[in-house]
Every structure is written in C-alpha cells, then in structure tokens.
Design a protein around this motif. Structure first.
Motif, mmCIF file in Angstrom:
data_model
loop_
_atom_site.group_PDB
_atom_site.id
_atom_site.type_symbol
_atom_site.label_atom_id
_atom_site.label_comp_id
_atom_site.label_asym_id
_atom_site.label_seq_id
_atom_site.Cartn_x
_atom_site.Cartn_y
_atom_site.Cartn_z
ATOM 1 N N ALA A 77 0.813 -1.221 0.000
ATOM 2 C CA ALA A 77 0.000 0.000 0.000
ATOM 3 C C ALA A 77 0.842 1.264 0.000
ATOM 4 N N SER A 78 2.155 1.129 0.080
ATOM 5 C CA SER A 78 3.025 2.296 0.194
ATOM 6 C C SER A 78 3.114 3.037 -1.135
ATOM 7 N N ALA A 79 3.631 4.247 -1.056
ATOM 8 C CA ALA A 79 3.835 5.054 -2.259
ATOM 9 C C ALA A 79 5.272 4.949 -2.759
ATOM 10 N N GLY A 80 6.109 4.206 -2.047
ATOM 11 C CA GLY A 80 7.512 4.088 -2.415
ATOM 12 C C GLY A 80 7.725 3.143 -3.580
ATOM 13 N N VAL A 81 8.902 3.241 -4.193
ATOM 14 C CA VAL A 81 9.217 2.377 -5.333
ATOM 15 C C VAL A 81 9.297 0.913 -4.916
ATOM 16 N N TYR A 82 9.505 0.684 -3.617
ATOM 17 C CA TYR A 82 9.640 -0.690 -3.135
ATOM 18 C C TYR A 82 8.305 -1.421 -3.025
ATOM 19 N N LYS A 83 7.198 -0.762 -3.296
ATOM 20 C CA LYS A 83 5.886 -1.394 -3.115
ATOM 21 C C LYS A 83 5.711 -2.615 -4.018
ATOM 22 N N HIS A 84 6.470 -2.683 -5.107
ATOM 23 C CA HIS A 84 6.332 -3.801 -6.045
ATOM 24 C C HIS A 84 7.414 -4.860 -5.869
ATOM 25 N N ILE A 85 8.194 -4.764 -4.800
ATOM 26 C CA ILE A 85 9.268 -5.729 -4.586
ATOM 27 C C ILE A 85 8.689 -7.139 -4.418
ATOM 28 N N PRO A 86 9.286 -8.155 -5.042
ATOM 29 C CA PRO A 86 8.826 -9.524 -4.809
ATOM 30 C C PRO A 86 8.976 -9.892 -3.334
ATOM 31 N N PHE A 144 13.764 -24.923 6.383
ATOM 32 C CA PHE A 144 13.889 -25.133 4.950
ATOM 33 C C PHE A 144 15.349 -25.367 4.590
ATOM 34 N N GLU A 145 15.546 -26.055 3.486
ATOM 35 C CA GLU A 145 16.886 -26.260 2.953
ATOM 36 C C GLU A 145 17.300 -25.011 2.173
ATOM 37 N N PRO A 146 18.555 -24.591 2.298
ATOM 38 C CA PRO A 146 19.001 -23.401 1.562
ATOM 39 C C PRO A 146 18.733 -23.489 0.069
ATOM 40 N N ARG A 147 18.906 -24.675 -0.505
ATOM 41 C CA ARG A 147 18.687 -24.811 -1.944
ATOM 42 C C ARG A 147 17.229 -24.582 -2.316
ATOM 43 N N GLU A 148 16.309 -24.991 -1.417
ATOM 44 C CA GLU A 148 14.891 -24.738 -1.675
ATOM 45 C C GLU A 148 14.614 -23.243 -1.689
ATOM 46 N N LEU A 149 15.171 -22.540 -0.703
ATOM 47 C CA LEU A 149 14.964 -21.094 -0.632
ATOM 48 C C LEU A 149 15.546 -20.403 -1.861
ATOM 49 N N VAL A 150 16.744 -20.787 -2.250
ATOM 50 C CA VAL A 150 17.373 -20.187 -3.433
ATOM 51 C C VAL A 150 16.514 -20.446 -4.673
ATOM 52 N N ALA A 151 15.989 -21.665 -4.792
ATOM 53 C CA ALA A 151 15.144 -21.996 -5.943
ATOM 54 C C ALA A 151 13.886 -21.138 -5.962
ATOM 55 N N ARG A 152 13.281 -20.929 -4.787
ATOM 56 C CA ARG A 152 12.086 -20.087 -4.712
ATOM 57 C C ARG A 152 12.420 -18.637 -5.069
ATOM 58 N N ILE A 153 13.557 -18.159 -4.581
ATOM 59 C CA ILE A 153 13.967 -16.784 -4.885
ATOM 60 C C ILE A 153 14.104 -16.590 -6.391
ATOM 61 N N HIS A 154 14.808 -17.510 -7.050
ATOM 62 C CA HIS A 154 15.000 -17.374 -8.491
ATOM 63 C C HIS A 154 13.688 -17.559 -9.255
ATOM 64 N N ALA A 155 12.816 -18.444 -8.769
ATOM 65 C CA ALA A 155 11.530 -18.657 -9.436
ATOM 66 C C ALA A 155 10.676 -17.398 -9.395
ATOM 67 N N VAL A 156 10.647 -16.747 -8.234
ATOM 68 C CA VAL A 156 9.873 -15.509 -8.111
ATOM 69 C C VAL A 156 10.461 -14.424 -8.998
ATOM 70 N N ARG A 157 11.786 -14.318 -9.027
ATOM 71 C CA ARG A 157 12.423 -13.295 -9.859
ATOM 72 C C ARG A 157 12.159 -13.533 -11.351
ATOM 73 N N ARG A 158 12.117 -14.799 -11.761
ATOM 74 C CA ARG A 158 11.906 -15.104 -13.175
ATOM 75 C C ARG A 158 10.513 -14.719 -13.653
ATOM 76 N N ARG A 159 9.580 -14.582 -12.731
ATOM 77 C CA ARG A 159 8.221 -14.257 -13.162
ATOM 78 C C ARG A 159 8.125 -12.902 -13.840
ATOM 79 N N PHE A 160 9.134 -12.053 -13.648
ATOM 80 C CA PHE A 160 9.098 -10.741 -14.267
ATOM 81 C C PHE A 160 9.828 -10.710 -15.603
ATOM 82 N N GLY A 161 10.134 -11.877 -16.151
ATOM 83 C CA GLY A 161 10.745 -11.947 -17.465
ATOM 84 C C GLY A 161 10.379 -13.262 -18.107
ATOM 85 N N VAL A 162 10.746 -13.441 -19.368
ATOM 86 C CA VAL A 162 10.499 -14.695 -20.070
ATOM 87 C C VAL A 162 11.713 -15.577 -19.909
ATOM 88 N N PRO A 163 11.616 -16.721 -19.213
ATOM 89 C CA PRO A 163 12.781 -17.588 -19.004
ATOM 90 C C PRO A 163 13.397 -18.012 -20.325
#
Length: 249
Positions: A68-77, A106-125
């Motif tokens: 709900a913020s007005a800052g540029v960070y409002k759209h951060i994944p 959680f396993e670190p690799r699971e977290l890393v995989a989720r991080i990259h998966a969320v980031r990829r949603r803003f582009g075409v893999p």
C-alpha cells in the motif's frame, strides 16, 4: 542479487548469509519490522524475505504496508517465511500480496530456488518451451470498446490504455496465463496447476488474486472488464486480439 530479510531470529540471518553468498545472493537483515521498512526506504533490494511471526507487527501487516506504500519498493517480490503449516496462514499471506512462501525449517537450496523462481516471473525464461512461437508471444494486446490491454512480458509491464498498471509477480503470471488462453474458460484447478502446483496454492487464493487483478485493471476504466467470470466453471480473458505497438515502450 541483494535480498532483505525481516526476521527476529538473529541466528537465522547469521546462518543464511554465508550460505546465500555462495549463490551470489547478498543478504541484509533486520530484526524489527520498523527497521526493515526503513531499510526498504533507504536501499534498493531485489527481493524481500518476510517472517510472519514478528514482534509488534506481524508479517501480514508488514506485507500489506509494503503493497500500500507510495515508495518504489511497493512492487518488490515478497516471499513469506513461516514455521506454521496452517492453510489459513498460507492463504492469507498470498492474499496480502506475497508472491510465494517457504515453510521453516527449509533447505538453503529450496529457498534459493524459490527466490529465483519468483524473480523469473518478471521476465520470459530463456529455457521456456515454445521456441519461435514463444518469442512471438512476448507481448499480448486485447481491446474492448477502444480500450487496450497490453501485457509486455519482456519488460514485465501491463498497460490499460496508456496507463501503467503495477502488478505483483504472481498477478502478472496469472494475467499472462489468461492471455495465453484468451477466450478459454480456465477453472481453478487449471490455474493452480499452471501457476505453482497443487501443493503450493489454493482455490481461495486464486479467487482472491482474480479479484485483485480485475480491480487493478478496472482502476483505469471501470466500464471495461477484461476478465469474465463464468459461475461454476472458472475465468476467461475476453476482448479482441489486436496487433500491439506498445510493448517495450
């Protein structure tokens, strides 16, 4: 990649930092929600890891505040972290604007995989199936009564007319899916399977995301609704497909 963690577990942050560093992820941390929000305002991050159980302000409220913020960070994944497996908590997290969640421990690799998966949603893999066809489908454009909906997959931007409509990564994913299957009625199971898999998203969340997505698209022109609800069957994107000259604008 620079990631902010808001979690009152200091030991978790200390343990995660060197592990994530091996995956080229720099982790900054804040124990208190108010400190985390200040960091978001002052620094640039690629993603926010947000614990649900926080002192004074819970993670749901922090997520709502960010969106709900007005800052540029409002759209951060945003990825929610939770030690609880209660379905309601998971659904509420997605409904408040989070893009995914990870259950502790959680396993670190699971977290890393989720991080990259969320980031990829803003582009075409790069490895997305479809070859030349998918490159031709890098953007979509539909119109109803002279009002255009443009979905630019390359730059992760959505326009209604000339107005940019900011979406969360999951809302953007949902809209792309509806565009790909324009005219076809997709039921909740279709959407669940295509978006994240049956174990990670639920029917109630689909309804909530459709509601938010429709509300955002109609905020530009309330008389035009590109999403049709077919009671008892599902949802469909409607409108005349047209040649798009706005993608990449």
């Amino acid at each position: 990649m620079k990631v902010l963690l808001i979690d009152d577990d200091l030991e978790l942050a200390r343990a995660m930092q060197p592990v994530l560093k091996t995956y080229s992820i720099d982790l900054d941390a804040a124990q208190r929600p108010e400190d985390g929000l200040q960091k978001l305002k002052k620094n640039s991050y690629d993603l926010l890891l947000l614990d649900i159980m926080l002192p004074k302000i819970n993670g749901f409220d922090v997520c709502r505040h960010v969106r709900a913020s007005a800052g540029v960070y409002k759209h951060i994944p945003i990825i929610m972290l939770t030690a609880r497996t209660d379905l309601t908590d998971l659904v509420v997290g997605l409904e408040t604007g989070a893009d995914d969640y990870v259950t502790k421990p959680f396993e670190p690799r699971e977290l890393v995989a989720r991080i990259h998966a969320v980031r990829r949603r803003f582009g075409v893999p790069e490895n997305e199936p479809g070859g030349e066809h998918e490159r031709r489908e890098a953007s979509f454009c539909f119109q109803i009564d002279g009002t255009h909906l443009v979905v630019d997959r390359v730059n992760a931007r959505v326009y209604v007319g000339r107005a940019n409509v900011p979406l969360t990564s999951m809302e953007f994913d949902l809209l792309v899916l509806l565009c790909k299957e324009a005219g076809r009625i997709l039921n909740r199971d279709d959407l669940i399977f295509a978006l994240q898999g049956v174990n990670r998203i639920y029917s109630r969340s689909i309804d909530a995301m459709i509601y938010r997505l429709r509300h955002k698209l109609r905020s530009v022109n309330s008389d035009v609704d590109f999403i049709r609800t077919v009671r008892g069957r599902g949802y469909s994107l409607i409108g005349q497909r047209v040649v798009n000259d706005m993608a990449g604008a």
